[in-house]
Design an enzyme around this catalytic site. Structure first.
Site, short mmCIF file in Angstrom:
data_model
loop_
_atom_site.label_atom_id
_atom_site.label_comp_id
_atom_site.label_asym_id
_atom_site.label_seq_id
_atom_site.Cartn_x
_atom_site.Cartn_y
_atom_site.Cartn_z
N CYS A 1 4.40 13.29 -12.92
CA CYS A 1 5.63 12.74 -13.50
C CYS A 1 6.23 11.62 -12.66
CB CYS A 1 6.66 13.85 -13.72
SG CYS A 1 7.45 14.45 -12.20
N HIS B 1 0.81 -1.21 0.00
CA HIS B 1 0.00 0.00 0.00
C HIS B 1 0.85 1.27 0.00
CE1 HIS B 1 -3.45 -2.61 1.84
NE2 HIS B 1 -3.35 -2.75 0.55
ZN ZN Z 1 6.04 16.04 -11.37
#
Ligand code: ZN
Length: 248
Positions: free
Chosen positions: A132, A121
């Site tokens: 990103c 988890h």
């Molecule tokens: Zn980022």
């Protein structure tokens, strides 16, 4: 009686997989989430903040989440006897892998090799950009919150940053889950500690190990969903049971 037989089984095991849940961390002051005194039972707003859709769409939810991260008991919590018993198995060279449902990082604090720990988890000890994927220590990101950034954007792409945990509505990481299932199929003993074994796919580690011929030992404060798979079922306080079970 039951504990002695289980301890003998653990003593003879050579490739152990340990699976841990919230119950191993409550002695360190980390509350579980859905129990009677759980975080979400007492504060439904906190559960809303843990839902990825709310987090991504509502800046106010993010601001509250960052304030909560500053305050989480994880930053002052220390590993307890249960964590130390698991670390002992690794020092003995008998821990094949450690699968944990916990996001508190206390197994690594107790001395388990980060390479051995499979965090199904995720972890609150790192932050990650939703855009990103930039990942860095949570302490660095929290320093920015303390310095006045209520909702600190990604330093690389400007995207939304959250803790590197799996929120509700967010997919698990397939490679991590695959690895957890793989190690479960490879062990000679599955030791499940402090989990009700009701959250999937983590709970599947137990039947996978059983089918692969491993012995199954379950230690928990209350019955679990997987008790029927247990060769040794030990219901009680983890801190009372584990030292005898692993022989420390
Ligand atoms: Zn980022």
């Amino acid at each position: 009686m039951g504990l002695e037989a289980a301890a003998a089984r653990v003593a003879s095991a050579e490739r152990i997989v340990v699976l841990t849940g919230a119950g191993i961390s409550t002695d360190s002051g980390i509350p579980d989430f859905r129990g009677p005194k759980g975080v979400w039972t007492k504060n439904p707003e906190a559960e809303k903040a843990a839902t990825i859709q709310h987090y991504l769409t509502d800046p106010e939810v993010r601001r509250r989440a960052w304030l909560g991260r500053l305050d989480t008991p994880v930053w002052t919590a220390e590993p307890n006897l249960g964590h130390e018993c698991v670390a002992t198995l690794e020092r003995q060279g008998r821990l094949h892998a450690l699968v944990t449902q916990n996001v508190d990082g206390l197994h690594q604090e107790a001395g388990n090799d980060p390479e051995t720990v499979i965090e199904v988890h995720g972890t609150v000890r790192y932050s990650r950009c939703w855009g990103c994927g930039d990942r860095r220590p949570m302490r660095e990101t929290l320093d920015r919150v303390r310095a006045g950034e209520a909702d600190p954007p990604c330093l690389v792409c400007g995207g939304i940053v959250k803790s590197d945990t799996i929120s509700f509505g967010q997919s698990l990481v397939p490679e991590v889950i695959d690895r957890a299932m793989q190690v479960s199929a490879e062990c000679d003993l599955m030791l499940a500690i402090g989990s009700t074994l009701s959250v999937y796919p983590a709970a599947n580690c137990v039947p996978i190990a059983k089918r692969s011929g491993a012995a199954v030992v379950i230690v928990n404060g209350q019955p679990t969903e997987m008790d029927h798979h247990a060769d040794h079922l030990l219901i009680g306080q983890i801190a009372d049971i584990l030292p005898t079970l692993v022989g420390v």
